[in-house]
Every structure is written in structure tokens, then in C-alpha cells.
Write a protein that holds these residues in place. Structure first.
Motif: not given
Length: 108
Positions: A1-10, A23-26
């Protein structure tokens, strides 16, 4: 889960192609629920000031296209007086929007 958020910040070449995790938007809406009233007020302020921001250029257009070429002071005077309240309302809307989430004017 944490690596997905970091990937979005790149940085990405095309932000529209990035898929948000399910589920992020929810989850964001769940966290924003206590601030629903403030968000609605802020959105109303944004829409109102956006509408007012359109009026000043239209008044300037009227001055340039009609009042100045025809040397019509009877049209020019009310238009210039009408511009002032719009500027004040835009400033007030910006300050209200900046402070609606508990910020201070000094944070602007």
C-alpha cells in the motif's frame, strides 16, 4: 500500500494516465466528512468570485469599445464607479476563502 502512494508522488509525463488505487477517493471523502460545511462554503465562494471576476473585464470592454471612442462621460462615469465594488468583493472573497479553513490573513 505504501509503495503505491509513493509511486503517485513521482513525476509522470501524463498525469491523466495515472490510476488511483481503489478506495483512495472514498477514504479522502471519509476524512473530509467533518469539514463538509466548510467545503461547501469554500466552493460557493470560489464560484461567486469566479463569476465576479468576469464582470470587470466586461466593464473595461464597454469603456474601451463604447465610452472612450464616443467621448461619452455619461456612460464612462457609472461604469468606473461600478468597477470598484467588484474589486472589493473579489478581495473579500479571496480573504474569506483563504481563512475559511482556519488559516490567518498573515498566511496569504
Amino acid at each position: 500500500m505504501g509503495h503505491e502512494i509513493w509511486r503517485l508522488m513521482q513525476p509522470h509525463g501524463d498525469a491523466a494516465s495515472v490510476k488511483l488505487p481503489k478506495g483512495l477517493v472514498k477514504r479522502v471523502f471519509v476524512f473530509a466528512r467533518p469539514y463538509r460545511a466548510r467545503i461547501v462554503v469554500l466552493m460557493a465562494i470560489i464560484l461567486g468570485t469566479s463569476g465576479l471576476a468576469v464582470l470587470n473585464p466586461l466593464l473595461i470592454k464597454l469603456v474601451i469599445d463604447e465610452a472612450l471612442p464616443n467621448r461619452d462621460l455619461q456612460l464612462l462615469t457609472p461604469i468606473t464607479y461600478a468597477m470598484e465594488p467588484f474589486d472589493a468583493l473579489l478581495l473579500a472573497g479571496g480573504v474569506m476563502g483563504a481563512t475559511s479553513f482556519g488559516g490567518s490573513i498573515s498566511a496569504i
